[in-house]
Design an enzyme around this catalytic site. Sequence first.
Site, PDB file in Angstrom:
ATOM      1  N   SER A 106       0.849  -1.191   0.000  1.00  0.00           N
ATOM      2  CA  SER A 106       0.000   0.000   0.000  1.00  0.00           C
ATOM      3  C   SER A 106       0.880   1.235   0.000  1.00  0.00           C
ATOM      4  O   SER A 106       2.004   1.212   0.514  1.00  0.00           O
ATOM      5  CB  SER A 106      -0.911   0.021   1.230  1.00  0.00           C
ATOM      6  OG  SER A 106      -0.144   0.150   2.407  1.00  0.00           O
ATOM      7  N   LYS A 107       0.357   2.303  -0.547  1.00  0.00           N
ATOM      8  CA  LYS A 107       1.139   3.532  -0.669  1.00  0.00           C
ATOM      9  C   LYS A 107       1.438   4.165   0.690  1.00  0.00           C
ATOM     10  O   LYS A 107       2.319   5.012   0.798  1.00  0.00           O
ATOM     11  CB  LYS A 107       0.402   4.526  -1.560  1.00  0.00           C
ATOM     12  CG  LYS A 107      -0.997   4.882  -1.087  1.00  0.00           C
ATOM     13  CD  LYS A 107      -1.778   5.581  -2.188  1.00  0.00           C
ATOM     14  CE  LYS A 107      -3.224   5.816  -1.808  1.00  0.00           C
ATOM     15  NZ  LYS A 107      -4.018   6.323  -2.939  1.00  0.00           N
ATOM     16  N   ARG A 108       0.733   3.747   1.742  1.00  0.00           N
ATOM     17  CA  ARG A 108       1.020   4.291   3.072  1.00  0.00           C
ATOM     18  C   ARG A 108       2.297   3.699   3.665  1.00  0.00           C
ATOM     19  O   ARG A 108       2.889   4.283   4.562  1.00  0.00           O
ATOM     20  CB  ARG A 108      -0.160   4.030   4.014  1.00  0.00           C
ATOM     21  CG  ARG A 108      -1.355   4.938   3.731  1.00  0.00           C
ATOM     22  CD  ARG A 108      -2.241   5.065   4.941  1.00  0.00           C
ATOM     23  NE  ARG A 108      -3.223   6.128   4.773  1.00  0.00           N
ATOM     24  CZ  ARG A 108      -3.807   6.758   5.773  1.00  0.00           C
ATOM     25  NH1 ARG A 108      -3.479   6.463   7.009  1.00  0.00           N
ATOM     26  NH2 ARG A 108      -4.696   7.696   5.557  1.00  0.00           N
TER      27      ARG A 108
END
Length: 478
Positions: free
Chosen positions: A255-257
Site C-alpha cells: 500500500s502507498k502508506r
Amino acid sequence: MNSQKVRVRIAPSPTGDPHVGTAYVTLFNYCFAKKHGGKLILRIEDTDQTRYRAQSEQAIMDSLGWLGLQWDEGPDRPGNHGPYRQSERRSLHQYWAQHLLDAGHAYYCFCTAHRLEKMRQEQKEKGVNSGYDRHCRHLSAQEVHTLHQEKTPYVIRLKMPTEGTTTIHDLLRGDITIENSQLDDQVLIKSDGFPTYHLANVVDDHLMEISHVIRAEEWISSTPKHVMLYKAFGWKEPVFCHLPLLRNNDKSKISKRKNPTSLSFYRRAGILSQTMVNFLGLMGWSLNATQEIFSLEDMIRAFDLKDIHLGGPIFDQKKLNWLNNQYLQKLSDDQFVHHLKTEVFKDDYLRQLRPLVVERMDRFDQFVDKFAFFFNGELEFPDPTALVPQGKTPQETIEMLLGLAEVFDEVDAWNLDAVKKVLEDYKTKLGWKPKDYFMTIRLVTTGRKDSPPLAESLVVLGSDMVKDRLRRAAAKLS
C-alpha cells in the site's frame, strides 16, 4: 499448448498513478505470451467514469513502455479485437446484457439507493450476510413494463443460483469451491448504462479471444461470478491463474502508506528500468536457485507459470536498492553520464527550476547546497519531533500529513492552480494557523525553512515525490 492461440491481457483502471502491481502482473503476462509465441493485449478498464483520468491512462502506457513491456494490441496499437477502451465497447456490453435478459438469466432491478441502504442496515443488525435480497427477481412482466413506462431508474442483475456450489479451477491453486448461497445477484449494467467490471470483463475477454486470465489473487472472490456468466452465455471459460499479491515487509498487502507504489516515483528516484523488471521477476518466481540477476530475455526463456510459488512476495525496497546498485555498476561511463543527463538533470526539469532558484543564488556552486531537495529522494530528519508545530501533537501532525497526501491523490492535473487550491482548502478544513501549517509542509517536502515558494516548489517536485515525502515524514513521527 498451441502457441498460436495464447492470448493474454492486462486491464488496468486509469484512476491514479501507474502502480507497481500493474507492472508485476503485466510482466508475468508478457513473459507467458512471448514464451508461447502469443499476444499481449492492453485493455483500458474505464467503465467507472467518476474516477477515470485521461492522464492516468497515458502514465500507465508510458510506465509500461519504460519497462520494455510492449503490448501487441491496445488503444495505440489497433488490432482485430478493438476497441480497446471498455467505455468504447458500451454497445457490446448492453447487447450481451439484453441477451441474458431475453434468455431469462438476468432481470431488471428497480430498487432505490434508499431501499438498498435500509436493507443492508437491517442485515447488519440481524448479523446476517449482506447481499441483495432479490426483491425484484420475481416481478411479473406487467410490473416491469409499468415501471419502465414510469421511467423508473433500474440496473440489470444476473440470476445467480441459490443452491449448490460453484467450482473454479486455478492453475496455481487447483479447484476452489464456493457455496452458491454466498454469491450475490451481481449487477451487470449500472443505472448510468455502463457495465460493471464483471460483465465487461467476461464479455471483452470472450470477444477478444483471451485464452488465459493471469491476474492478482484479489480477483479470486470474483471469479465464481465470472464463471456463472460464462455458463449463462454458453461460452468456454479461459484458464484462470491468480498471482500472489505483492506484500509490505510486515506481510500486509502493498500500500502507498507503507511503500511508494507508483512506477513514476521509482523512475524519478533513479531505479533503472532493467532493475525494476528484474526485481518484479523475483516476486513469486525465480530463474534458478542461485541466480538473482537476470534479463527480461532470460526470464522469457525460462518462464513457466507453474513455477510461481504462492507465498506473498515481499516488495523490499532495500533489496530493490541493492539490485539497482548491481546494475549501476555495470553501466559504462557513457551510459552513466547519459542517464544522469536524461533522467536526473533533464533540460526541461532544470528550466522549471530556474525561475525558482535564480534569485536565491549568487554563484553556481551554491546550487547543489541550496536546492539539493529538488533532486534528493528521501529527506533526513534526525529529530522528527522538530516537524511538530508548537501547540500540536505528533498524532495531529501525522493525521495532517497523511490527509494532505490523500487529498493530493485526487488531483487530476498537477499544476500551480490545483496545488494552491488543495493547500488552501485543506488548511481551511483543518483550521490550522497558516504559519504552523505551511511551515510544517515546507519542512517535510523540502527539508528547509528558507526554500523557494512552497506551491511552486511542490509543482516542480511532482506529485509522486511530494506524496512520498508527506507519508515518509508521517511514518518517522509514528
